[in-house]
Design an enzyme around this catalytic site. Sequence first.
Site, PDB file in Angstrom:
ATOM      1  CE  LYS A  23     -12.879  -0.222 -20.116  1.00 13.18           C
ATOM      2  NZ  LYS A  23     -12.006   0.596 -19.191  1.00 13.18           N
ATOM      3  CG  ASN A  24      -8.732  -0.033 -18.495  1.00 14.76           C
ATOM      4  OD1 ASN A  24      -9.724   0.243 -19.755  1.00 14.76           O
ATOM      5  ND2 ASN A  24      -9.057  -0.002 -17.206  1.00 14.76           N
ATOM      6  N   PRO A 123      -9.471  15.135 -14.553  1.00 15.37           N
ATOM      7  CG  PRO A 123      -7.933  16.334 -12.839  1.00 15.37           C
ATOM      8  CD  PRO A 123      -9.317  15.228 -13.443  1.00 15.37           C
ATOM      9  CG  ASP A 305     -10.431   0.563 -12.752  1.00 12.08           C
ATOM     10  OD1 ASP A 305      -9.314  -0.006 -14.058  1.00 12.08           O
ATOM     11  OD2 ASP A 305     -10.886   1.118 -11.994  1.00 12.08           O
ATOM     12  NE  ARG A 397     -17.331   2.525 -21.608  1.00  9.64           N
ATOM     13  CZ  ARG A 397     -16.664   2.782 -20.346  1.00  9.64           C
ATOM     14  NH1 ARG A 397     -17.689   3.955 -19.698  1.00  9.64           N
ATOM     15  NH2 ARG A 397     -15.819   3.486 -19.949  1.00  9.64           N
TER      16      ARG A 397
HETATM   17  C1  EPZ Z   1      -7.187   4.423 -16.537  1.00 11.14           C
HETATM   18  O1  EPZ Z   1      -8.046   5.628 -16.707  1.00 11.14           O
HETATM   19  C2  EPZ Z   1      -8.578   3.453 -16.763  1.00 11.14           C
HETATM   20  N1  EPZ Z   1      -9.131   3.647 -18.175  1.00 11.14           N
HETATM   21  C3  EPZ Z   1      -8.991   3.323 -15.298  1.00 11.14           C
HETATM   22  O2  EPZ Z   1     -10.170   2.670 -16.001  1.00 11.14           O
HETATM   23  C4  EPZ Z   1      -8.523   2.728 -14.239  1.00 11.14           C
HETATM   24  O3  EPZ Z   1      -9.796   3.728 -13.118  1.00 11.14           O
HETATM   25  C5  EPZ Z   1      -7.696   4.317 -14.012  1.00 11.14           C
HETATM   26  O4  EPZ Z   1      -5.892   3.999 -15.141  1.00 11.14           O
HETATM   27  C6  EPZ Z   1      -6.088   4.474 -12.949  1.00 11.14           C
HETATM   28  O5  EPZ Z   1      -6.537   2.844 -12.851  1.00 11.14           O
HETATM   29  C7  EPZ Z   1      -8.757   3.175 -18.729  1.00 11.14           C
HETATM   30  O6  EPZ Z   1      -7.294   3.041 -19.367  1.00 11.14           O
HETATM   31  C8  EPZ Z   1      -9.177   3.008 -20.695  1.00 11.14           C
HETATM   32  P1  EPZ Z   1      -4.906   8.094 -14.807  1.00 11.14           P
HETATM   33  P2  EPZ Z   1      -6.709   6.995 -16.701  1.00 11.14           P
HETATM   34  O7  EPZ Z   1      -5.228   9.402 -15.128  1.00 11.14           O
HETATM   35  O8  EPZ Z   1      -5.937   7.204 -17.574  1.00 11.14           O
HETATM   36  C9  EPZ Z   1      -5.559  11.831 -11.991  1.00 11.14           C
HETATM   37  C10 EPZ Z   1     -12.544   0.879 -16.483  1.00 11.14           C
HETATM   38  O9  EPZ Z   1     -13.566   0.898 -14.987  1.00 11.14           O
HETATM   39  N2  EPZ Z   1      -5.502  12.605 -12.994  1.00 11.14           N
HETATM   40  O10 EPZ Z   1      -4.422   6.751 -13.806  1.00 11.14           O
HETATM   41  O11 EPZ Z   1      -8.203   8.277 -17.124  1.00 11.14           O
HETATM   42  C11 EPZ Z   1      -7.303  11.913 -11.912  1.00 11.14           C
HETATM   43  O12 EPZ Z   1      -8.675  12.869 -11.915  1.00 11.14           O
HETATM   44  C12 EPZ Z   1     -11.468   2.714 -16.083  1.00 11.14           C
HETATM   45  O13 EPZ Z   1     -11.975   0.150 -16.773  1.00 11.14           O
HETATM   46  C13 EPZ Z   1      -5.038  13.732 -12.865  1.00 11.14           C
HETATM   47  O14 EPZ Z   1      -5.476  14.708 -12.014  1.00 11.14           O
HETATM   48  O15 EPZ Z   1      -6.814   7.269 -14.463  1.00 11.14           O
HETATM   49  C14 EPZ Z   1      -7.421   9.994 -11.177  1.00 11.14           C
HETATM   50  O16 EPZ Z   1      -7.684  11.229  -9.585  1.00 11.14           O
HETATM   51  C15 EPZ Z   1     -12.478   3.228 -14.929  1.00 11.14           C
HETATM   52  N3  EPZ Z   1      -4.745  14.927 -14.167  1.00 11.14           N
HETATM   53  C16 EPZ Z   1      -6.119  10.279 -11.047  1.00 11.14           C
HETATM   54  O17 EPZ Z   1      -5.375  11.082 -11.880  1.00 11.14           O
HETATM   55  C17 EPZ Z   1      -4.030  14.360 -15.309  1.00 11.14           C
HETATM   56  O18 EPZ Z   1      -4.121  14.601 -16.321  1.00 11.14           O
HETATM   57  C18 EPZ Z   1      -5.740   8.275 -12.225  1.00 11.14           C
HETATM   58  O19 EPZ Z   1      -6.309   8.806 -13.168  1.00 11.14           O
HETATM   59  C19 EPZ Z   1      -4.759  12.805 -14.973  1.00 11.14           C
HETATM   60  C20 EPZ Z   1      -4.961  12.227 -14.317  1.00 11.14           C
END
Ligand code: EPZ
Length: 423
Positions: A23-24, A123, A305, A397
Amino acid sequence: MEDKYLIEGGSTLNGTVCISGSKNASLPLLAASLLTADKCIFKGVPHLLDIDNMIKMLSGLGAQVNHQGSQIVIQARELRETGMLHLYARKMRASFLLLGPLLVRLGEVCLPLPGGCAIGSRPVDLHLKGLSSLGARFQMENGYIRASAGELRGCEVPLSYPSVGATENIMMAAAAAQGKTTIINAAMEPEIVDLADLLNKMGARVTGAGSSVIEVEGNRELHGAAHTVIPDRIEAGTYMIAAAAAGGQVHLERVIAEHLRAVIDKLREAGIRIEEGNNELLVRPGRKMNPLKIITGPYPAFPTDLQPQFAALLSVVPGESTITETVFENRFLYTKGLQQMGAQITVDGRTACIRGVESLIPAQVEATDLRAGAALVIAALMAPGRTEISGVYHLDRGYENLEGKLTSLGVKISRVADQAANL
Ligand code: EPZ
């Protein structure tokens, strides 16, 4: 209509499960197809709610989408913003992955700011900071973000955190920008490498994906490509943990062990026997189970995850285990459902302490997000008797054909309308 699962727990899992496409990985790959007016062909795409939503957004933007079986053919010849985009963009935060490609194709786009969710505020500041380095400008207006950009120009983009989504958005914009972009402290997940592979097939020159420094040589004339999605490492890890929890012998097909190194190491440390083959794994119980100390982190550390699923397993392992969640600020909501099933879990800030109990008991519980739902399913497999899990749409999902795959492993699972939820 909302549904719930009825699961008869207490039996072991035995048999073979074929892992679906990631999915990701699929979500950014489908978004990247907007970078060209040519045809892009994707194979091995899973049938999931999130994929359906992404397809509706691409169609809503004017792309031709032909979805047959696990193959999706997309041709974004003419693109235009419509209300359809906004209707579906609100439903799924991964719609924000359209920002980079639409800045390249349309030069301007208005997208809803993705809200927070059950696991955190989520964010997007790192996406915006990175894209503005390439020349994009942003304006916030009541929950929306209006983005515009002329010619995107490559540059050095340092990330304060290796955000997966921010790395993907910046890579896609950089792939069509003038000159070279260097992303420093980039995410290293396998899904990043899969996106780089596609962008290279489309005519960009991406090097370093999978490391913390990614270089992208842009190409204004990206062309179509064909690409097979990598297997879903989180789905695979979920079935491995389910096999460890319920006992029995489970053979996983279409799985890349390297993508699961941290998970395999932790399962072996817990006492589970895992044999690695060519794109396959065999999971069998060991003599005894050991408590663990797990700390999640960005890849290649233990994946956030899969911590809820591991918590379900550890809830019946004698001794005290701890799980420290360093990626999201609020990812222990699922512990309420596990406690309802008899788990002894206390949460203190970013750490959950789990004291193993003899056995879990069946209950009526509710999934609060995708992986929390997976944790409750694993707990239900272990609890002798019938557990009811509401909020099944969360699982739809991210887990393709969950009932079918669990049934083929010997689980008694059925899906019924949730009368209470539909009142
Ligand atoms: C991806 O989310 C995945 N989703 C998530 O999977 C996964 O948990 C996550 O990466 C971490 O591995 C998809 O790929 C669609 P991040 P993403 O940006 O890209 C902070 C699932 O269950 N952050 O690496 O949103 C954020 O708040 C889902 O399949 C900022 O602060 O993850 C978080 O604490 C859940 N500012 C951390 O970084 C930003 O601009 C990781 O977020 C972006 C992120």
